[in-house]
Design a protein around this motif. Structure first.
Motif, PDB file in Angstrom:
ATOM      1  N   LYS A  67       0.936  -1.380  -0.117  1.00  0.00           N
ATOM      2  CA  LYS A  67      -0.342  -0.072   0.332  1.00  0.00           C
ATOM      3  C   LYS A  67       0.664   1.169  -0.299  1.00  0.00           C
ATOM      4  O   LYS A  67       0.746   2.713  -0.429  1.00  0.00           O
ATOM      5  N   ALA A  68       2.032   1.536   0.782  1.00  0.00           N
ATOM      6  CA  ALA A  68       2.771   2.330   1.082  1.00  0.00           C
ATOM      7  C   ALA A  68       3.280   2.618  -0.897  1.00  0.00           C
ATOM      8  O   ALA A  68       3.521   3.786  -0.756  1.00  0.00           O
ATOM      9  N   ALA A  69       3.962   2.173  -1.209  1.00  0.00           N
ATOM     10  CA  ALA A  69       3.903   1.299  -2.290  1.00  0.00           C
ATOM     11  C   ALA A  69       3.810   2.070  -3.791  1.00  0.00           C
ATOM     12  O   ALA A  69       3.624   2.802  -4.003  1.00  0.00           O
ATOM     13  N   GLU A  70       2.127   2.169  -2.997  1.00  0.00           N
ATOM     14  CA  GLU A  70       1.761   1.629  -4.463  1.00  0.00           C
ATOM     15  C   GLU A  70       1.009   3.628  -4.269  1.00  0.00           C
ATOM     16  O   GLU A  70      -0.010   3.781  -5.336  1.00  0.00           O
ATOM     17  N   ASN A  71       1.122   4.001  -3.203  1.00  0.00           N
ATOM     18  CA  ASN A  71       0.441   5.270  -2.960  1.00  0.00           C
ATOM     19  C   ASN A  71       1.114   6.668  -2.545  1.00  0.00           C
ATOM     20  O   ASN A  71       1.004   7.738  -2.034  1.00  0.00           O
ATOM     21  N   SER A  72       2.934   5.975  -3.324  1.00  0.00           N
ATOM     22  CA  SER A  72       3.605   7.173  -3.156  1.00  0.00           C
ATOM     23  C   SER A  72       3.217   8.233  -4.785  1.00  0.00           C
ATOM     24  O   SER A  72       4.415   7.540  -5.036  1.00  0.00           O
ATOM     25  N   LYS A  73       2.125   8.729  -4.364  1.00  0.00           N
ATOM     26  CA  LYS A  73       2.814   9.548  -5.785  1.00  0.00           C
ATOM     27  C   LYS A  73       2.775  10.535  -5.413  1.00  0.00           C
ATOM     28  O   LYS A  73       1.790  11.224  -4.641  1.00  0.00           O
ATOM     29  N   PHE A  74       2.667  11.596  -6.292  1.00  0.00           N
ATOM     30  CA  PHE A  74       2.772  13.014  -6.702  1.00  0.00           C
ATOM     31  C   PHE A  74       2.625  12.866  -7.925  1.00  0.00           C
ATOM     32  O   PHE A  74       2.952  13.181  -9.172  1.00  0.00           O
ATOM     33  N   ASN A  75       1.607  14.255  -8.204  1.00  0.00           N
ATOM     34  CA  ASN A  75       0.802  14.885  -9.342  1.00  0.00           C
ATOM     35  C   ASN A  75       0.720  13.336 -10.061  1.00  0.00           C
ATOM     36  O   ASN A  75       0.261  13.329 -11.658  1.00  0.00           O
ATOM     37  N   GLY A  76       0.027  12.449  -9.723  1.00  0.00           N
ATOM     38  CA  GLY A  76      -0.143  11.160 -10.165  1.00  0.00           C
ATOM     39  C   GLY A  76       0.983  10.128 -11.252  1.00  0.00           C
ATOM     40  O   GLY A  76       0.790   8.990 -11.291  1.00  0.00           O
ATOM     41  N   VAL A  77       2.205  10.644 -10.791  1.00  0.00           N
ATOM     42  CA  VAL A  77       3.323   9.890 -11.151  1.00  0.00           C
ATOM     43  C   VAL A  77       3.871   8.923  -9.307  1.00  0.00           C
ATOM     44  O   VAL A  77       4.435   9.879  -8.862  1.00  0.00           O
ATOM     45  N   SER A  78       5.150   7.901  -9.792  1.00  0.00           N
ATOM     46  CA  SER A  78       5.479   7.436  -8.632  1.00  0.00           C
ATOM     47  C   SER A  78       6.967   6.681  -9.307  1.00  0.00           C
ATOM     48  O   SER A  78       6.645   6.529 -10.408  1.00  0.00           O
ATOM     49  N   LEU A  79       7.541   6.582  -7.783  1.00  0.00           N
ATOM     50  CA  LEU A  79       9.215   6.244  -8.433  1.00  0.00           C
ATOM     51  C   LEU A  79       9.386   5.149  -7.577  1.00  0.00           C
ATOM     52  O   LEU A  79      10.598   4.741  -8.013  1.00  0.00           O
ATOM     53  N   ALA A  80       8.164   4.528  -6.644  1.00  0.00           N
ATOM     54  CA  ALA A  80       8.070   3.401  -6.267  1.00  0.00           C
ATOM     55  C   ALA A  80       7.411   2.316  -6.706  1.00  0.00           C
ATOM     56  O   ALA A  80       7.074   1.595  -5.603  1.00  0.00           O
ATOM     57  N   ASP A  81       6.609   2.569  -6.922  1.00  0.00           N
ATOM     58  CA  ASP A  81       5.579   1.941  -7.352  1.00  0.00           C
ATOM     59  C   ASP A  81       5.637   0.318  -8.686  1.00  0.00           C
ATOM     60  O   ASP A  81       4.444  -0.532  -8.352  1.00  0.00           O
ATOM     61  N   GLY A  82       6.858   0.656  -8.981  1.00  0.00           N
ATOM     62  CA  GLY A  82       6.836  -0.178  -9.873  1.00  0.00           C
ATOM     63  C   GLY A  82       6.248  -0.473 -11.359  1.00  0.00           C
ATOM     64  O   GLY A  82       6.206  -1.462 -12.066  1.00  0.00           O
ATOM     65  N   THR A  83       5.031   0.571 -11.495  1.00  0.00           N
ATOM     66  CA  THR A  83       5.033   0.879 -12.573  1.00  0.00           C
ATOM     67  C   THR A  83       5.388   1.579 -13.442  1.00  0.00           C
ATOM     68  O   THR A  83       4.967   2.314 -14.969  1.00  0.00           O
ATOM     69  N   THR A  84       7.042   2.041 -13.528  1.00  0.00           N
ATOM     70  CA  THR A  84       8.256   3.035 -14.732  1.00  0.00           C
ATOM     71  C   THR A  84       9.418   2.965 -14.035  1.00  0.00           C
ATOM     72  O   THR A  84       9.570   2.129 -13.034  1.00  0.00           O
ATOM     73  N   THR A  85      10.089   3.012 -15.100  1.00  0.00           N
ATOM     74  CA  THR A  85      11.049   2.580 -14.518  1.00  0.00           C
ATOM     75  C   THR A  85      12.016   3.517 -14.842  1.00  0.00           C
ATOM     76  O   THR A  85      13.081   3.986 -14.789  1.00  0.00           O
ATOM     77  N   GLN A  86      11.486   4.828 -15.802  1.00  0.00           N
ATOM     78  CA  GLN A  86      11.919   6.378 -15.264  1.00  0.00           C
ATOM     79  C   GLN A  86      11.689   7.147 -15.563  1.00  0.00           C
ATOM     80  O   GLN A  86      10.278   7.109 -17.011  1.00  0.00           O
ATOM     81  N   LEU A  87      12.094   8.336 -14.968  1.00  0.00           N
ATOM     82  CA  LEU A  87      11.107   9.943 -15.360  1.00  0.00           C
ATOM     83  C   LEU A  87      11.998  10.515 -15.606  1.00  0.00           C
ATOM     84  O   LEU A  87      13.274  11.171 -15.277  1.00  0.00           O
ATOM     85  N   ALA A  88      11.531  11.804 -16.939  1.00  0.00           N
ATOM     86  CA  ALA A  88      12.559  13.290 -17.272  1.00  0.00           C
ATOM     87  C   ALA A  88      11.517  13.889 -17.624  1.00  0.00           C
ATOM     88  O   ALA A  88      10.792  13.851 -17.266  1.00  0.00           O
ATOM     89  N   PHE A  89      12.462  15.135 -16.709  1.00  0.00           N
ATOM     90  CA  PHE A  89      12.518  16.285 -16.681  1.00  0.00           C
ATOM     91  C   PHE A  89      13.146  17.024 -17.005  1.00  0.00           C
ATOM     92  O   PHE A  89      14.178  17.140 -17.343  1.00  0.00           O
TER      93      PHE A  89
END
Length: 274
Positions: free
Chosen positions: A125-147
């Motif tokens: 639950k902690a991993a799935e809720n670790s979102k900011f603006n609908g994006v997470s770096l910890a829930d395993g749904t993405t490999t990287q984010l580009a800013f």
């Protein structure tokens, strides 16, 4: 000099000088009013164009700063989840260690097992809720984010760190025990999971530091660009103030000179008096 009532060279010269003074005075007053020595393309086309380009670059950096700030917030949320998850793993390890005690009665063992399962579910639950603006770096749904990294559209890439049960190797199939021996065998699994989690949090922390450093650089770059534009187009108000006083005096003298020159044709009248 030709004495003529049709043409007055002295007045013409005086008027030219007065018009020149008035033009300079208007320019100086405009610089004082706007604070700029180059306020439009007609003031100095090359400087104006250069300043406009640099101003555009500086303004575009606001979008870069916003993107980097979102990146910081996204990482901070992931780090907060990671702190919770490492605490939960430590508690899980405590539960299996207690459950490995063969002297426990069935009720106590079952209570420890129930606590263990509850803690494991909280990790997900902690991993799935670790979102900011609908994006997470910890829930395993993405490999990287580009800013955004610069005004040309370059990116600052942050690698995601999977802190879910799957990412930590703590799925229900891998972390289940029905007796003391199985509970004891999970101690090493949880120790490994805790090490994995801390390593991933370390990586996120390094990325956060990188974002902080780059954001500071972008702020300094924007300040430098703004200062450079100011050097190009801003007026020296102390200098313009002194020039204003000089031109106002020159204007008054020009008016007097024109008035004197306009009186010259009247002297011709004396030639016709008997």
């Amino acid at each position: 000099m030709l004495n003529s009532i049709n043409t007055n060279p002295g007045a013409m010269v005086a008027l030219q000088n007065l018009n020149s003074t008035n033009t300079e005075l208007a320019t100086t007053q405009s610089r004082i009013n706007t604070g700029k020595k180059v306020g439009s393309a007609k003031d100095n086309g090359a400087i104006w164009s250069m300043a406009k380009m640099q101003t555009a670059s500086s303004s575009s950096l606001n979008a870069v700063k916003d993107s980097l700030s979102r990146g910081q917030s996204t990482i901070d949320v992931a780090l907060a989840a990671g702190d919770t998850i490492t605490d939960l793993i430590s508690k899980m390890k405590e539960k299996v260690l207690a459950a490995s005690d063969t002297s426990l009665n069935t009720a106590s063992f079952n209570a420890l097992n129930a606590d263990f399962v509850s803690l494991r579910n909280q990790i997900q639950k902690a991993a799935e809720n670790s979102k900011f603006n609908g994006v997470s770096l910890a829930d395993g749904t993405t490999t990287q984010l580009a800013f955004l990294a610069n005004s040309d559209g370059g990116n600052f890439t942050v690698a995601a760190q999977d802190l879910s049960l799957t990412g930590l190797g703590l799925t229900s199939a891998a972390t289940t025990f029905t007796n003391a021996a199985e509970a004891k065998s999970l101690i090493a699994t949880l120790t490994s999971a805790l090490q994995t989690a801390t390593n991933k949090l370390s990586s996120l922390g390094t990325a956060s530091t990188g974002l902080d450093t780059h954001l500071t650089f972008v702020g300094k770059l924007q300040d430098s660009l703004d200062a450079g534009v100011g050097n190009l187009v801003d007026a020296d108000l102390a200098k313009e103030s002194a020039k204003l006083q000089s031109l106002q005096t020159k204007q008054q003298l020009g008016v007097q000179a024109l008035s004197i020159a306009n009186q010259t044709p009247q002297s011709i009248l004396s030639l016709f008096k008997g």
